[in-house]
Write a protein that holds these residues in place. Structure first.
Motif, short mmCIF file in Angstrom:
data_model
loop_
_atom_site.label_atom_id
_atom_site.label_comp_id
_atom_site.label_asym_id
_atom_site.label_seq_id
_atom_site.Cartn_x
_atom_site.Cartn_y
_atom_site.Cartn_z
N ASN A 8 -18.04 -28.10 -26.08
CA ASN A 8 -19.34 -28.73 -25.89
C ASN A 8 -20.13 -28.49 -27.17
OD1 ASN A 8 -21.92 -29.51 -25.29
ND2 ASN A 8 -22.09 -28.31 -23.41
N LEU A 9 -20.05 -29.43 -28.09
CA LEU A 9 -20.66 -29.26 -29.40
C LEU A 9 -22.17 -29.30 -29.38
CD1 LEU A 9 -18.12 -31.21 -31.64
CD2 LEU A 9 -18.28 -28.74 -31.22
N ASP A 10 -22.77 -29.56 -28.22
CA ASP A 10 -24.22 -29.48 -28.09
C ASP A 10 -24.69 -28.03 -28.04
OD1 ASP A 10 -24.51 -32.24 -28.08
OD2 ASP A 10 -24.39 -32.37 -25.90
N LYS A 11 -23.76 -27.12 -27.78
CA LYS A 11 -24.09 -25.69 -27.73
C LYS A 11 -24.15 -25.12 -29.15
CE LYS A 11 -23.99 -24.53 -23.31
NZ LYS A 11 -25.08 -23.83 -22.67
N THR A 12 -25.13 -24.27 -29.38
CA THR A 12 -25.27 -23.61 -30.68
C THR A 12 -24.01 -22.83 -31.01
OG1 THR A 12 -27.63 -23.39 -30.24
CG2 THR A 12 -26.73 -22.03 -32.01
N GLY A 66 -18.03 -23.58 -24.18
CA GLY A 66 -19.42 -23.97 -23.99
C GLY A 66 -20.09 -23.02 -23.02
N GLY A 67 -20.29 -23.49 -21.82
CA GLY A 67 -20.91 -22.67 -20.78
C GLY A 67 -20.45 -23.15 -19.42
N ASP A 68 -21.17 -22.75 -18.39
CA ASP A 68 -20.79 -23.12 -17.04
C ASP A 68 -20.77 -24.64 -16.85
OD1 ASP A 68 -20.51 -20.46 -16.45
OD2 ASP A 68 -22.29 -20.33 -15.18
N GLY A 69 -21.72 -25.33 -17.46
CA GLY A 69 -21.76 -26.79 -17.35
C GLY A 69 -20.53 -27.43 -17.95
N THR A 70 -20.03 -26.88 -19.04
CA THR A 70 -18.81 -27.39 -19.68
C THR A 70 -17.62 -27.20 -18.75
OG1 THR A 70 -19.77 -26.74 -21.80
CG2 THR A 70 -17.44 -27.31 -21.79
N CYS A 90 -20.39 -19.84 -24.73
CA CYS A 90 -21.09 -19.90 -26.02
C CYS A 90 -22.58 -19.69 -25.85
CB CYS A 90 -20.88 -21.27 -26.68
SG CYS A 90 -19.21 -21.57 -27.20
N GLY A 91 -23.03 -19.65 -24.61
CA GLY A 91 -24.46 -19.56 -24.36
C GLY A 91 -24.93 -18.15 -24.08
N ARG A 92 -26.03 -18.07 -23.34
CA ARG A 92 -26.63 -16.78 -23.04
C ARG A 92 -25.91 -16.08 -21.90
NH1 ARG A 92 -31.23 -18.75 -20.92
NH2 ARG A 92 -30.62 -20.84 -21.39
N SER A 98 -14.57 -16.90 -18.34
CA SER A 98 -13.77 -15.68 -18.33
C SER A 98 -13.96 -14.84 -19.58
CB SER A 98 -12.28 -16.03 -18.20
OG SER A 98 -12.05 -16.73 -17.02
N LEU A 99 -14.31 -15.50 -20.69
CA LEU A 99 -14.47 -14.80 -21.97
C LEU A 99 -15.82 -15.13 -22.60
CD1 LEU A 99 -11.04 -15.43 -23.75
CD2 LEU A 99 -11.73 -13.41 -22.48
N GLU A 100 -16.34 -14.18 -23.32
CA GLU A 100 -17.49 -14.42 -24.18
C GLU A 100 -16.95 -14.80 -25.55
OE1 GLU A 100 -20.73 -14.44 -23.31
OE2 GLU A 100 -20.04 -14.06 -21.26
N HIS A 101 -17.73 -15.50 -26.34
CA HIS A 101 -17.27 -15.94 -27.67
C HIS A 101 -16.90 -14.76 -28.56
CE1 HIS A 101 -21.12 -14.82 -29.49
NE2 HIS A 101 -21.69 -15.34 -28.42
N SER A 102 -17.39 -13.58 -28.26
CA SER A 102 -17.06 -12.39 -29.05
C SER A 102 -15.75 -11.73 -28.63
CB SER A 102 -18.20 -11.37 -28.93
OG SER A 102 -18.36 -11.00 -27.56
#
Length: 163
Positions: A8-12, A66-70, A90-92, A98-102
């Motif tokens: 979801n490229l709309d996500k920062t 992305g996030g839950d919406g993705t 990728c969000g807050r 299942s994973l965070e971007h980190s």
């Protein structure tokens, strides 16, 4: 392993996280697929670009970045073709991811079999609006609001979804 990347490229920072995910997966020998609409962005990478249906048919799993919406957006295709989905947030705050971007190093566990699949229920709703019948499938929830001449004809919980 064949993996469909659904960003979801709309996500920062999603571009950076998708590229990092790509690099991690390719290092492990994955064959990657992506919808043709992303070719102008990721066309220089070693990715097979095709229609969404073709990507999902060919893959072993979907990774939603992305996030839950993705995750919710790609869950219908995942359910339709019985493909598991791994969400990278990728969000807050991501409840379904299942994973965070980190935590991209944990993607290596896909290739060693160190993971479990969680089944999620899908909701099937049939709505009658006058003489017209419409069917909807959803993951997580369905919002029911008042509409003239419409009623819920049928509501069913399906156990086909896998995340």
């Amino acid at each position: 392993m064949k993996i469909y990347l659904y960003p979801n490229l709309d996500k920062t920072h999603c571009f950076e996280y998708t590229t990092a995910t790509y690099e991690r997966l390719r290092k492990n020998g994955a064959k990657l697929f992506m919808d043709t609409c992303y070719k102008h962005v990721f066309g220089k990478l070693d990715i097979t670009f095709c229609s969404e249906d073709e990507c999902v048919k060919q893959c072993d799993m979907i990774i939603a970045i992305g996030g839950d919406g993705t995750i919710l957006k790609c869950s219908l295709k995942g359910c339709e073709f019985e493909k598991p989905i791994l969400g990278i947030n990728c969000g807050r705050l991501g409840f379904m991811a299942s994973l965070e971007h980190s935590q991209l190093e944990l993607l290596d566990k896909l290739f060693s079999g160190e993971y479990t699949l969680s089944r999620r229920m899908m909701l099937n709703v049939n709505v009658e609006c006058g003489s017209e019948n419409k069917s909807y499938t959803a993951l997580n929830d369905v919002a029911v609001t008042k509409a003239d001449d419409c009623k819920i004809a049928d509501f069913e919980v399906s156990k086909n979804g896998r995340l």
